[in-house]
Scaffold this motif. Structure first.
Motif, PDB file in Angstrom:
ATOM      1  N   ARG A  79       9.457  28.558 -23.878  1.00 30.85           N
ATOM      2  CA  ARG A  79       9.429  29.352 -25.102  1.00 30.85           C
ATOM      3  C   ARG A  79      10.680  29.122 -25.953  1.00 30.85           C
ATOM      4  NH1 ARG A  79       4.745  30.200 -23.116  1.00 30.85           N
ATOM      5  NH2 ARG A  79       3.645  32.179 -23.433  1.00 30.85           N
ATOM      6  N   VAL A  80      11.047  27.850 -26.083  1.00 31.04           N
ATOM      7  CA  VAL A  80      12.211  27.467 -26.891  1.00 31.04           C
ATOM      8  C   VAL A  80      11.809  27.588 -28.357  1.00 31.04           C
ATOM      9  CG1 VAL A  80      13.814  25.585 -27.436  1.00 31.04           C
ATOM     10  CG2 VAL A  80      13.015  25.908 -25.076  1.00 31.04           C
ATOM     11  N   ALA A  81      12.476  28.490 -29.068  1.00 30.33           N
ATOM     12  CA  ALA A  81      12.077  28.778 -30.451  1.00 30.33           C
ATOM     13  C   ALA A  81      13.309  28.962 -31.334  1.00 30.33           C
ATOM     14  CB  ALA A  81      11.225  30.044 -30.495  1.00 30.33           C
ATOM     15  N   VAL A  82      13.250  28.362 -32.509  1.00 33.14           N
ATOM     16  CA  VAL A  82      14.328  28.491 -33.496  1.00 33.14           C
ATOM     17  C   VAL A  82      13.698  28.874 -34.824  1.00 33.14           C
ATOM     18  CG1 VAL A  82      16.176  27.281 -34.733  1.00 33.14           C
ATOM     19  CG2 VAL A  82      15.777  26.792 -32.310  1.00 33.14           C
ATOM     20  N   ASP A  83      14.271  29.905 -35.459  1.00 35.07           N
ATOM     21  CA  ASP A  83      13.792  30.335 -36.767  1.00 35.07           C
ATOM     22  C   ASP A  83      13.824  29.152 -37.731  1.00 35.07           C
ATOM     23  OD1 ASP A  83      14.603  31.553 -39.640  1.00 35.07           O
ATOM     24  OD2 ASP A  83      13.353  32.977 -38.535  1.00 35.07           O
TER      25      ASP A  83
END
Length: 155
Positions: A79-83
């Motif tokens: 769940r690697v997430a960046v805005d």
């Protein structure tokens, strides 16, 4: 000047606002942006270590460290997430560095397996992850499994 703050917390240590912001960011990216209806809440978060960055008290990047045996036999990062507003400034690279360092600090060097979207193969490869499967579809998106051996210490 506002600065980015990094946090690592177990699920039960997250504030309600932090948890909400993490889930909102992940849903905005993995469900809405990628137009993929899938079960974002998968009953794994409660057992994970959460690494995230905040700016002005808003979560702008997050990942979870998944214990061995929950997703893969090895420990995993998921769940690697960046805005979207922080994707071109190296935030994804910094997020992965924080997650990898936290694994080494908390669990010692060990193999790490991830399920990567195929278009990110080179990104994860830059951290020492190597393909460990053929490409496959997960929720309609091409993925492949990748493993980073414990002997890879460069972060």
């Amino acid at each position: 000047m506002n600065s980015i703050h990094w946090h690592t917390k177990l699920f039960d240590e997250l504030t309600v606002n932090e948890l909400y912001d993490i889930l909102r960011l992940r849903t905005d990216i993995f469900v809405v942006e990628q137009n993929c209806a899938y079960p974002e809440l998968d009953n794994k978060d409660k057992k994970c270590l959460h690494v995230f960055a905040t700016l002005q008290n808003q979560v702008i990047a997050c990942a979870r460290i998944v214990p061995p045996g929950l997703s893969y036999p090895q420990i995993s990062i998921g769940r690697v997430a960046v805005d979207v507003t922080h994707r071109k400034d190296g935030m994804g690279r910094t997020l992965m560095q924080h997650a990898l360092l936290k694994i080494i600090e908390e669990f010692g060097p060990q193999d790490i397996q991830i399920g990567a979207q195929c278009y990110l193969k080179d990104f994860y490869g830059s951290f020492g992850f190597e393909p460990a499967s053929a490409d496959y579809l997960e929720d309609g998106i091409p993925h492949l499994d990748m493993i980073r051996k414990a002997s890879v210490y460069d972060i």
